[in-house]
Design an enzyme around this catalytic site. Structure first.
Site, PDB file in Angstrom:
ATOM      1  N   GLY A 166       0.768   1.005   9.635  1.00 49.40           N
ATOM      2  CA  GLY A 166       0.062   1.403   8.423  1.00 49.40           C
ATOM      3  C   GLY A 166      -1.452   1.339   8.557  1.00 49.40           C
ATOM      4  CE  LYS A 222      -4.014  -2.090   2.228  1.00 48.10           C
ATOM      5  NZ  LYS A 222      -5.010  -2.016   3.303  1.00 48.10           N
ATOM      6  CG  ASP A 252      -7.866   0.353   3.733  1.00 49.17           C
ATOM      7  OD1 ASP A 252      -8.647  -0.487   3.246  1.00 49.17           O
ATOM      8  OD2 ASP A 252      -6.631   0.308   3.579  1.00 49.17           O
ATOM      9  CG  MET A 297      -8.955  -2.577  11.782  1.00 44.50           C
ATOM     10  SD  MET A 297      -7.864  -1.563  10.808  1.00 44.50           S
ATOM     11  CE  MET A 297      -8.166  -0.009  11.560  1.00 44.50           C
ATOM     12  NE  ARG A 301       5.489   2.152  13.502  1.00 47.87           N
ATOM     13  CZ  ARG A 301       5.144   0.979  13.003  1.00 47.87           C
ATOM     14  NH1 ARG A 301       5.050  -0.066  13.790  1.00 47.87           N
ATOM     15  NH2 ARG A 301       4.918   0.846  11.717  1.00 47.87           N
ATOM     16  CG  ASN A 361       2.232   1.387  18.608  1.00 44.04           C
ATOM     17  OD1 ASN A 361       1.536   0.441  18.254  1.00 44.04           O
ATOM     18  ND2 ASN A 361       3.442   1.595  18.135  1.00 44.04           N
TER      19      ASN A 361
HETATM   20  P1  ATR Z   1       0.256  -2.687   9.566  1.00 43.22           P
HETATM   21  O1  ATR Z   1       0.497  -2.115   8.204  1.00 43.22           O
HETATM   22  O2  ATR Z   1      -0.527  -3.972   9.562  1.00 43.22           O
HETATM   23  O3  ATR Z   1      -0.289  -1.688  10.526  1.00 43.22           O
HETATM   24  P2  ATR Z   1       2.848  -2.310  10.706  1.00 43.22           P
HETATM   25  O4  ATR Z   1       2.967  -0.984  10.064  1.00 43.22           O
HETATM   26  O5  ATR Z   1       4.033  -3.224  10.749  1.00 43.22           O
HETATM   27  O6  ATR Z   1       1.698  -3.177  10.055  1.00 43.22           O
HETATM   28  O7  ATR Z   1       2.316  -2.091  12.217  1.00 43.22           O
HETATM   29  C1  ATR Z   1       2.046  -3.142  13.080  1.00 43.22           C
HETATM   30  C2  ATR Z   1       1.382  -2.595  14.328  1.00 43.22           C
HETATM   31  O8  ATR Z   1       1.071  -3.689  15.214  1.00 43.22           O
HETATM   32  C3  ATR Z   1       2.281  -1.661  15.147  1.00 43.22           C
HETATM   33  O9  ATR Z   1       1.472  -0.745  15.836  1.00 43.22           O
HETATM   34  C4  ATR Z   1       2.948  -2.646  16.100  1.00 43.22           C
HETATM   35  O10 ATR Z   1       3.446  -2.067  17.282  1.00 43.22           O
HETATM   36  P3  ATR Z   1       4.964  -1.496  17.345  1.00 43.22           P
HETATM   37  O11 ATR Z   1       4.942  -0.187  16.602  1.00 43.22           O
HETATM   38  O12 ATR Z   1       5.242  -1.336  18.784  1.00 43.22           O
HETATM   39  O13 ATR Z   1       5.810  -2.525  16.666  1.00 43.22           O
HETATM   40  C5  ATR Z   1       1.777  -3.539  16.428  1.00 43.22           C
HETATM   41  N1  ATR Z   1       2.202  -4.841  16.936  1.00 43.22           N
HETATM   42  C6  ATR Z   1       2.716  -5.863  16.220  1.00 43.22           C
HETATM   43  N2  ATR Z   1       2.964  -6.929  17.025  1.00 43.22           N
HETATM   44  C7  ATR Z   1       2.591  -6.539  18.287  1.00 43.22           C
HETATM   45  C8  ATR Z   1       2.577  -7.193  19.574  1.00 43.22           C
HETATM   46  N3  ATR Z   1       3.009  -8.463  19.727  1.00 43.22           N
HETATM   47  N4  ATR Z   1       2.102  -6.503  20.639  1.00 43.22           N
HETATM   48  C9  ATR Z   1       1.662  -5.229  20.487  1.00 43.22           C
HETATM   49  N5  ATR Z   1       1.641  -4.553  19.307  1.00 43.22           N
HETATM   50  C10 ATR Z   1       2.100  -5.215  18.224  1.00 43.22           C
END
Ligand code: ATR
Length: 272
Positions: free
Chosen positions: A130, A66, A102, A216, A156, A151
């Site tokens: 994202g 995306k 979205d 989601m 972030r 988060n």
């Molecule tokens: P997407 O495009 O699906 O949003 P992304 O940009 O990689 O994918 O973001 C993933 C999100 O899920 C982030 O907010 C991430 O938190 P971090 O910024 O701290 O990495 C969150 N996330 C992924 N695994 C996680 C976990 N085990 N516990 C809490 N948050 C998680």
């Protein structure tokens, strides 16, 4: 001649988009064919160009392309620019126009399908990647009372708040640990943990009485949904958002808005 559309992703075989758009086309009497195209991880733009060269009129873009779709487009809608990502591409006089449906898909699912107004509500968005970025602005446009972005990595979430500068309502950010003692009317899980079946470290007290908990991810009962249900919240997965974002893309391409309720009902009855 039948117009061609496609969803491009990696992986893409699981995508429900061909089923959704084929039903929309049948319902509205539009002459189109919609397929799923697997792009190599390093070959997104080549795949898009080849599809356009072969007569493709529009594309949906899914994980992980995306952001690349946003960069590839020669023109962007305001909502795609704000999201930093495009899930919909249109071919217009040889130019590729990028949009992002979205966020409006999520808003329409919450407001129309789940009949839960957003105006005046206290909203919590979990995640700052994202997926979160794509929905924050459209949620703010609905004039909630407040919007908090929490988060795992609080910095972030701060960056995402900074990207909202200049909007009528400023969201705030925090880490999961700062959520203790706070409650919300709508809690949206925009992290990617639902895909991995991992539980989030969030306090159960975040779900206010009458809260809508929105996951989601679709097609499964995630630990977030389980937690929210146990806390008394009304729970929804993201299938409605998927169908609504598709309807908005269909409207952009064809100038006609399909009815989403029958398609959503059919997908549910087929176990999606
Ligand atoms: P997407 O495009 O699906 O949003 P992304 O940009 O990689 O994918 O973001 C993933 C999100 O899920 C982030 O907010 C991430 O938190 P971090 O910024 O701290 O990495 C969150 N996330 C992924 N695994 C996680 C976990 N085990 N516990 C809490 N948050 C998680």
């Amino acid at each position: 001649m039948t117009d061609r559309y496609a969803v491009i992703g990696h992986p893409v075989a699981h995508s429900l988009s061909p089923r959704i758009h084929t039903r929309f086309a049948r319902q509205t009497g539009q002459d189109l064919r919609y397929e799923a195209i697997l792009a190599p991880l390093e070959g997104f733009s080549t795949t898009v160009r080849a599809f356009v060269d072969s007569g493709g009129r529009g594309m949906n873009v899914t994980v992980p392309f995306k952001e690349q779709a946003c960069r590839l487009a020669s023109r962007l809608s305001e909502r795609a620019r704000l999201a930093g990502a495009a899930n919909t591409l249109m071919v217009d006089a040889e130019q590729i126009v990028g949009d992002n449906t979205d966020g409006i898909g999520l808003v329409r699912d919450i407001v129309n399908n789940l009949a839960h107004g957003i105006a005046g509500q206290r909203i919590l968005v979990l995640g700052a990647g994202g997926a979160a970025r794509g929905v924050v602005h459209p949620l703010l446009e609905q004039r909630p009372h407040s919007l908090v972005i929490a988060n795992r990595t609080a910095e972030r979430a701060q960056l995402l708040v900074a990207a909202c500068a200049g909007l009528p309502l400023a969201p705030t950010s925090c880490g999961f640990g700062d959520l203790a003692g706070r409650s919300f009317d709508i809690v949206i899980n925009a992290t990617s943990v639902g895909l991995a079946d991992t539980a989030l470290e969030i306090p159960v007290g975040i779900f206010a009485k009458g809260c809508l908990a929105y996951e989601m991810v679709y097609g499964k009962n995630t630990p977030f949904m389980h937690l929210a249900r146990n806390a008394g919240a009304t729970v929804s997965d993201g299938l409605g958002m998927l169908v609504e974002q598709a309807a908005e893309a269909f409207l952009l391409w064809r100038g006609i808005r399909p009815e989403t309720a029958p398609v959503l009902g059919e997908l549910r009855s087929e176990g999606a």
